[in-house]
Scaffold this active site. Structure first.
Site, mmCIF file in Angstrom:
data_model
loop_
_atom_site.group_PDB
_atom_site.id
_atom_site.type_symbol
_atom_site.label_atom_id
_atom_site.label_comp_id
_atom_site.label_asym_id
_atom_site.label_seq_id
_atom_site.Cartn_x
_atom_site.Cartn_y
_atom_site.Cartn_z
ATOM 1 N N HIS A 188 0.822 -1.203 0.000
ATOM 2 C CA HIS A 188 0.000 0.000 0.000
ATOM 3 C C HIS A 188 0.858 1.256 0.000
ATOM 4 O O HIS A 188 0.501 2.269 -0.596
ATOM 5 C CB HIS A 188 -0.927 -0.006 1.216
ATOM 6 C CG HIS A 188 -2.020 -1.017 1.131
ATOM 7 N ND1 HIS A 188 -3.050 -0.917 0.228
ATOM 8 C CD2 HIS A 188 -2.237 -2.170 1.805
ATOM 9 C CE1 HIS A 188 -3.870 -1.950 0.374
ATOM 10 N NE2 HIS A 188 -3.391 -2.726 1.319
ATOM 11 N N GLU A 429 -10.029 -11.576 -20.810
ATOM 12 C CA GLU A 429 -8.853 -11.722 -19.956
ATOM 13 C C GLU A 429 -8.551 -13.179 -19.641
ATOM 14 O O GLU A 429 -7.668 -13.474 -18.845
ATOM 15 C CB GLU A 429 -9.025 -10.916 -18.667
ATOM 16 C CG GLU A 429 -10.341 -11.144 -17.965
ATOM 17 C CD GLU A 429 -10.618 -10.112 -16.886
ATOM 18 O OE1 GLU A 429 -9.679 -9.492 -16.368
ATOM 19 O OE2 GLU A 429 -11.802 -9.936 -16.552
ATOM 20 N N ASN A 452 -3.499 -7.771 -17.882
ATOM 21 C CA ASN A 452 -2.851 -8.253 -16.656
ATOM 22 C C ASN A 452 -3.204 -9.716 -16.396
ATOM 23 O O ASN A 452 -2.329 -10.557 -16.167
ATOM 24 C CB ASN A 452 -3.275 -7.400 -15.457
ATOM 25 C CG ASN A 452 -2.889 -5.945 -15.611
ATOM 26 O OD1 ASN A 452 -2.148 -5.584 -16.520
ATOM 27 N ND2 ASN A 452 -3.389 -5.098 -14.742
ATOM 28 N N ASP A 453 -4.499 -10.024 -16.411
ATOM 29 C CA ASP A 453 -4.919 -11.409 -16.183
ATOM 30 C C ASP A 453 -4.662 -12.282 -17.403
ATOM 31 O O ASP A 453 -4.318 -13.458 -17.258
ATOM 32 C CB ASP A 453 -6.402 -11.462 -15.802
ATOM 33 C CG ASP A 453 -6.612 -11.281 -14.302
ATOM 34 O OD1 ASP A 453 -5.705 -11.645 -13.534
ATOM 35 O OD2 ASP A 453 -7.669 -10.777 -13.897
ATOM 36 N N CYS A 500 -7.350 -2.376 -21.601
ATOM 37 C CA CYS A 500 -7.411 -1.607 -20.353
ATOM 38 C C CYS A 500 -6.400 -2.093 -19.322
ATOM 39 O O CYS A 500 -6.336 -1.554 -18.219
ATOM 40 C CB CYS A 500 -8.814 -1.634 -19.758
ATOM 41 S SG CYS A 500 -9.349 -3.254 -19.195
#
Length: 545
Positions: A188, A429, A452-453, A500
């Site tokens: 984080h 994805e 990403n996936d 995206c």
């Protein structure tokens, strides 16, 4: 001159005095408690004060870094009230008759160690959160108040690690860069650093003592280095690089208002990815053409219970109104895997990335799905809103979604609630969706490729595992072939296709994507102008082979 190397969490160059932050070593002694009820009461009072402090931190972070990044302090509040954590502390006070501070410190150590031993990277990161809330409680029990990190001048802050609560309390005007011995790019704190545009390095093996404190330094976030008392030659080189980066940024700002058109006249849409309403200002500031990915799951992650239709509607409405007619694509709830929400009461899974997540939850729990769809459709009356559905693997899923959407539309019509013409899209994805994209294209208005996936599922490699960085290659020929296949199938059916995922901002692939026929790229707001520049410098040739 000394050079220390590490990993980059956020690029940039910073020059100035180094300040070593050493946390107070809280020496907690085990003491026999004659009155356990008094110790239990002291713990409850400390917990109440910690919750009050975390509420204040949340509100401060909300103003400075937006809802998505402020959410960590709500997570800390939930962890602070976790029954297992609280019961471990109170049980130790009762059965072992020890002081509250010792019970908190011991429980914190035990839970932190448990989290750090977990295989899942995201869960391992929670070990730092447990330490943070335990240290806060111990500090309150010891009578300490206020921030332990007051800065009097701009500095390069060097520390073993920085908890999110420590980061957000900093006077941002006085922090030139972060350098930590531990941490990761997924922590984080790293996310907050990127949001604040503060150069940051982690895993830097630098001493945290007087050999570093107070010395002059330069952080090179482009190469993952910090120079201690740099030689004049190095200083000149990095200052020149810094000036060049400023010049490039000024040139990028000149692209505001310009079109995203290639040298040979092809237009492409460049949108932005957001996680909350607080991110919309950055979208507008960087002149994005729309929002290509609104991660709606943050509404659920930031809530202690299922957000109501009205709560969701108000957020979606504000975003749609603020974008003033520009497209807003809302991704429906995508929790599961590394994004767990306690009140969903989901069973632990051996492999959550391949488990019960995203659209699978929505179709299995249609009451939750319908609530979100109603909120989105109501908001569509106030702007240009589209919906896309994540983790699709079959035509049957898309057909079932269409049935539920039809039911929602009919309900709203009967209740005379207005709504707009909402485009229906799906995220591609999974390799399954890519391979049947010819069939899926007949059912929807657009595709958005979640790279990403798609990368991790196609290459069977966890993208958050640092040991697999070289294997998890987004430039792998299999990935590029799948993207081309998806684009070709979309265009055959007359629908548009975008990207995206993070690959959309990879400038080394922009020309390749344009030659494949990709119609839209959605990237972080701060990267919109860089992608626009690349598009405007590109002349298209033969399609990618």
């Amino acid at each position: 001159m000394q050079i220390y190397e590490g990993k980059t969490a956020f690029r940039g160059i910073a020059e100035g005095k180094i300040k070593v932050y050493r946390k107070d070593q809280q020496q907690i002694k085990r003491e026999h408690a004659e009155n356990t009820q008094e110790e239990l009461l002291r713990f409850e009072r400390a917990k109440g004060e910690a919750l009050r402090q975390l509420t204040g931190l949340y509100e401060k972070a909300l103003k400075e870094v937006g809802e998505a990044n402020a959410a960590i302090f709500e997570v800390h509040q939930m962890m602070l009230e976790d029954p297992d954590y609280v019961e471990s502390i109170t049980n130790m006070i009762r059965t072992q008759k020890v002081n509250a501070a010792y019970a908190v410190a011991s429980t914190g150590d035990n839970f932190s160690q448990m989290f750090s031993m977990m295989e899942d990277d995201y869960m391992r990161e929670r070990a730092a959160d447990i330490r943070d809330i335990s240290e806060r409680l111990v500090g309150i029990l010891a009578g300490r108040t206020g921030s332990q990190m007051e800065l009097t001048e701009p500095v390069i802050l060097v520390a073993d690690d920085l908890a999110p609560s420590e980061t957000v309390q900093l006077d941002k005007d006085k922090v030139l860069a972060f350098v930590t011995v531990h941490g990761s790019s997924n922590s984080h704190t790293a996310i907050l650093a990127r949001t604040m545009n503060i150069p940051a390095l982690f895993r830097v093996n630098i001493p945290l003592d007087d050999t570093v404190d107070g010395k002059e330094g330069i952080v090179d976030g482009y190469h993952g280095r910090i120079y201690l008392e740099p030689e004049p030659r190095v200083r000149e080189e990095l200052e020149a690089r810094q000036a060049e980066e400023r010049r490039k940024q000024e040139l990028l700002w000149q692209l505001k208002g310009k079109e995203n058109v290639t040298l040979d006249g092809r237009r492409i849409e460049i949108y932005a990815n957001i996680g909350s309403f607080g991110d919309v200002a950055a979208v507008l500031q960087n002149d994005a053409g729309g929002i290509g990915l609104f991660r709606s799951e943050f509404l659920y992650l930031e809530s202690e219970d299922y957000p109501s239709e009205e709560e969701q509607f108000q957020v979606y409405k504000k975003v749609a109104e603020s974008m003033a007619g520009r497209k807003v694509i809302i991704r429906t709830l995508d929790i599961g895997a590394d994004k767990q929400v306690g009140y969903f009461q989901m069973e632990p899974e051996e492999n959550p990335a391949l488990g019960y997540r995203a659209i699978r939850i929505c179709l299995d729990r249609p009451e939750i799905f319908k609530t979100q769809l109603r909120a989105i459709y109501r908001a569509s009356a106030y702007g240009t809103v589209s919906i896309m559905y994540p983790m699709i693997i079959s035509v049957e899923e898309v057909d079932r979604i269409a049935e539920i959407v039809g039911e929602v539309q009919e309900e709203l019509k009967q209740q005379q609630i207005p709504f707009g013409d909402v485009e229906q899209g799906i995220m591609i994805e999974t390799p399954a969706a890519a391979l049947i994209s010819d069939l899926l294209a007949k059912k929807v208005d657009f595709f958005s490729i979640g790279t990403n996936d798609l990368v991790q599922y196609t290459l069977a490699s966890d993208r958050q595992n640092p040991k697999l960085e070289q294997i998890c290659d987004p430039h792998h020929p299999a990935i590029l072939r799948l993207i081309r296949l998806i684009a070709d199938n979309a265009h055959r059916e007359g629908i548009w296709v975008g990207i995206c995922g993070e690959l959309g901002a990879d400038l080394t692939l922009t020309e390749t994507f344009l030659n494949m026929g990709i119609d839209e790229l959605s990237v972080s707001p701060g990267l919109v102008l860089s992608v626009r520049k690349k598009v405007r410098e590109t002349k298209l040739g033969e399609k990618y082979n």
